[in-house]
Design an enzyme around this catalytic site. Sequence first.
Site: not given
Length: 461
Positions: A36, A40, A65, A93, A98, A133, A150-151, A171, A297, A338-339, A360
Amino acid sequence: MTETTPSAARLDPIDEAIAAFAAGRPIVVVDDEDRENEGDLIMAAEFAEAATMGFFVRYTSGVICAPMEAERAAALELPPMVAANEDPKGTAYTISCDAVGVTTGISAAERAMTGRHLAAADPDPASITRPGHVFPLIAKSGGVRERPGHTEAGVEFARLSGASPVAMIGEVVHDDGSMMRFDSLREFADAHRLVMVSIEELIDYLNEAESVVETESAAKAESGTEAESGVQAESAVEASAEVSLPTKHGSFTSRAFTIDGHDHLGVFSGVSSPAVVDDSAGWESSLRGPAPLVRVHSECLTGDVFGSHRCDCGEQLDLAMHRISEEGGAVIYMTGHEGRGIGLGNKLRAYALQDQGLDTVDANRELGFHDDDRDYRAAAEILRSIGLTRIRLLTNNPEKTRALESLGITIEAVVALEIPARPENSNYLNTKRRRMHHTLTLPSVVGSATASTPTAEKHHC
């Protein structure tokens, strides 16, 4: 303008794409010019927010999608859109959907909500309505090596990053609606500081990783050893003698662990830490009940030692020590973090940029670093060396959880370690929640003179 074809020199490493994906950022993925020849925007659906979906809608065709595996589509009761698929590339598809609770479902915020519903840990068909949608797509089970689309790339990146295996894709187009091709996509990615990779790169990455696994498995089989599934090759861990460590939170024991030339510190309460785990001694033999609390930590000189209120690190360490002194467990203190892995000097440079208005994340990017450059392999190897492969992790950072799990540490529970925001760090904490997806509720801002721990304990569960 005539645009050139993809060049490896103008693409970014797949590892960078995986890291960006795991941090909830979109990436640009291009495919072959013989297929194609398009790019994407792709991101993990579980991290979809109004801002990122707004970015998708602004710079893509607007058709969003949601690639996923066939099993998840079935669990969500999303059947194929048509019985006979006539799409030239075989794009699978399902019927559109929704999220339950949306109004029209077309806004960026509501499409983001739909994406999060589709990526939920427990797929619930009752959480969505049909049609809608967002357009779910079913990826081939063999991934990009079966179908270089891409799927499949969306699901592959979700899997590689440890995210829920659902992506959001769209896309990328020019302002006039025409498709962007390679050169324009590279300019677009650079302008928006996005990682850009190709599906061909991803296939090579997967083939190479598979080859390495096969080679290592063969070598271990030949030597009579068994590989531990999913765990990378370990470096040697050298442990010092165990010594007592009396603190304001009570008496602990401690041990230094040297790995790859770096010294890290283990602080333990409730049980002695073995230098080498065997079948008859150590933590595994004494922990048959709930997994112990563990805080991994990251070193923060300004917060841990000087009590800086620009971050919450020192107060998190203080609270972790208090919790572990009461319940038993360990603090693994990682030097070199660190950081978020960029070092003390660069962290202060990032602070200067933050004083000029950057958050940050953008400050790190401005300096040429990733959002988070920490590597947790040493932490996982230290935990394994003392038999702590089953833990309850004290953290608000989902990426730390995913990283340790991918390295063979079983996280039985994630225990929040949230400190009330201060005036000096409320923007920082909001950025961690909004852009780095830390699970923060952000309790009310407290005055800068407020004590850090036991007064903060009521905010924790």
